[in-house]
Design an enzyme around this catalytic site. Structure first.
Site, PDB file in Angstrom:
ATOM      1  N   SER A 143     -94.722 -17.311 -76.921  1.00  0.00           N
ATOM      2  CA  SER A 143     -94.981 -18.551 -77.826  1.00  0.00           C
ATOM      3  C   SER A 143     -93.835 -18.759 -78.776  1.00  0.00           C
ATOM      4  O   SER A 143     -92.689 -18.935 -78.259  1.00  0.00           O
ATOM      5  CB  SER A 143     -96.226 -18.142 -78.442  1.00  0.00           C
ATOM      6  OG  SER A 143     -96.743 -19.360 -79.194  1.00  0.00           O
ATOM      7  N   GLU A 247     -93.638 -23.881 -71.060  1.00  0.00           N
ATOM      8  CA  GLU A 247     -94.966 -23.853 -71.233  1.00  0.00           C
ATOM      9  C   GLU A 247     -95.270 -24.276 -72.674  1.00  0.00           C
ATOM     10  O   GLU A 247     -94.481 -24.549 -73.416  1.00  0.00           O
ATOM     11  CB  GLU A 247     -95.666 -22.263 -71.131  1.00  0.00           C
ATOM     12  CG  GLU A 247     -95.147 -21.450 -72.138  1.00  0.00           C
ATOM     13  CD  GLU A 247     -95.904 -21.351 -73.732  1.00  0.00           C
ATOM     14  OE1 GLU A 247     -97.101 -21.653 -73.342  1.00  0.00           O
ATOM     15  OE2 GLU A 247     -95.330 -20.982 -74.363  1.00  0.00           O
ATOM     16  N   HIS A 317    -100.219 -19.888 -72.580  1.00  0.00           N
ATOM     17  CA  HIS A 317    -101.251 -19.305 -73.503  1.00  0.00           C
ATOM     18  C   HIS A 317    -102.324 -19.317 -72.847  1.00  0.00           C
ATOM     19  O   HIS A 317    -103.397 -20.029 -72.638  1.00  0.00           O
ATOM     20  CB  HIS A 317    -101.427 -20.492 -74.659  1.00  0.00           C
ATOM     21  CG  HIS A 317    -100.256 -20.458 -75.774  1.00  0.00           C
ATOM     22  ND1 HIS A 317     -98.991 -20.901 -75.414  1.00  0.00           N
ATOM     23  CD2 HIS A 317    -100.233 -19.797 -77.231  1.00  0.00           C
ATOM     24  CE1 HIS A 317     -98.245 -20.713 -76.459  1.00  0.00           C
ATOM     25  NE2 HIS A 317     -98.956 -20.126 -77.423  1.00  0.00           N
TER      26      HIS A 317
END
Length: 348
Positions: A143, A247, A317
């Site tokens: 992330s 992502e 995630h």
């Protein structure tokens, strides 16, 4: 040389100097050598830090510490792990200090980021990259930790690891990924775990081929939002000949489109050899009818590149996720939907 010739010569030198400087910087980024991290074993001491957002509840920090201990590590927490300044886990100086101290400490064999959120990019100018080069060790997270992966790789060449954060899910799949990559040191094949469930067809973790084909190159990437926010900075590695993985989470398709446009306009997409899109969690359009779909966006930007590409990899995630060695050489098969390591990634 007369005055007129001197002035002309000086003007030409001043005009060319910025381009020579830019070329030198670009070449410098290109010539960073790959740096392998030291091996990681059970029983090693690892450092737990928070380079981004604060952890809301102390119990979450306890869970992370216990999970790492269950994996077989001794855990040392960063001095400022429990700090808070707004949404951040302490000041920029404090968060950078924890990262730098963990890399400089020879007793610490790996650095684990407890969570993402936002704020890692703020500390990039404060990181001691020379110390990291002198003390290469694994750093794990995903992330917002994407900013650290990209900057550290760009500045030092160190292979880093895009995978679960300390407060993430430590299910059987993720634990096995850690064991394969770090303890068993396999040349891992990253292929989705397919679960049939109580349905006639398998739906969970299915991949979609954007364009079939096979490619080989060093793999880089991470969170799309964080990566594109570094555009124009000295903290992005070269994209030349790379396999790019991306992502994201909670982004409307129009925002995904804008960020893919940024990658196209900055020339990154035209340089890559392969493309892997993981999961875009909660990325449904909020505007309803009229929105581009994620499938259309990826086709618009990736199909014209004529490179192997697929989407749906277990990256992002999600509870179960790959542990990807950022900067390592891999090969990918976009039709079968997997990629695999092609080289040893730890020092002997």
């Amino acid at each position: 040389m007369n005055k007129r010739d001197f002035v002309k010569s000086l003007g030409l030198t001043l005009a060319v100097a910025p381009f020579l400087s830019m070329q030198k910087k670009f070449q410098g980024k290109e010539t960073v050598l790959k740096l392998l991290p030291n091996r990681l074993n059970k029983g090693d001491r690892v450092g737990l830090i928070s380079p981004s957002a604060a952890t809301a509840e102390s119990m979450q920090i306890l869970f992370a510490k216990e999970a790492l201990e269950a994996l077989g590590f001794e855990v040392e927490t960063g001095k400022h792990l429990f700090n808070r300044r707004g949404h951040l886990a302490g000041t920029d100086t404090e968060r950078a200090a924890d990262l730098n101290e963990m890399f400089a400490n020879p007793e610490i064999k790996a650095v684990i980021c407890i969570r993402g959120g936002s704020g890692a990019a703020r500390i990039l100018p404060m990181i001691d990259y020379e110390s990291i080069s002198a003390n290469p060790k694994p750093i794990l997270g995903y992330s917002d930790v994407t900013a650290l992966h990209l900057a550290i790789h760009a500045k030092t060449g160190l292979i880093t690891f895009h995978g679960p954060n300390g407060t993430g899910s430590w299910n059987r799949f993720n634990v096995k990924q850690i064991e394969k990559v770090f303890f068993e040191r396999e040349l891992v094949r990253f292929e989705n775990e397919l679960v049939k469930g109580d349905d006639l067809v398998i739906k969970q973790n299915r991949i979609q081929t954007i364009r079939p084909g096979i490619a080989e190159g060093e793999i880089i990437g991470g969170n799309l939002t964080v990566l594109t926010a570094l555009a124009g900075s000295p903290y992005l590695p070269s994209f030349e000949g790379k396999i790019l993985f991306l992502e994201d989470i909670r982004e409307d398709p129009y925002k995904i489109d804008r960020m893919m446009s940024t990658l196209k306009l900055m020339g990154a997409l035209d340089q890559i050899k392969g493309f892997i899109f993981g999961q875009c969690t909660d990325c449904s359009p909020s505007g309803g009818y009229g929105s581009l779909t994620l499938e259309q966006i990826l086709e618009d930007y990736i199909l014209p590149l004529n490179i192997p590409a697929y989407r749906g990899a277990m990256i992002g995630h999600v509870d179960k996720q790959f542990v990807i060695p950022v900067g390592a050489r891999v090969s990918m098969d976009a039709e079968k939907g997997f990629f695999e390591m092609k080289e040893e990634i730890f020092t002997s």
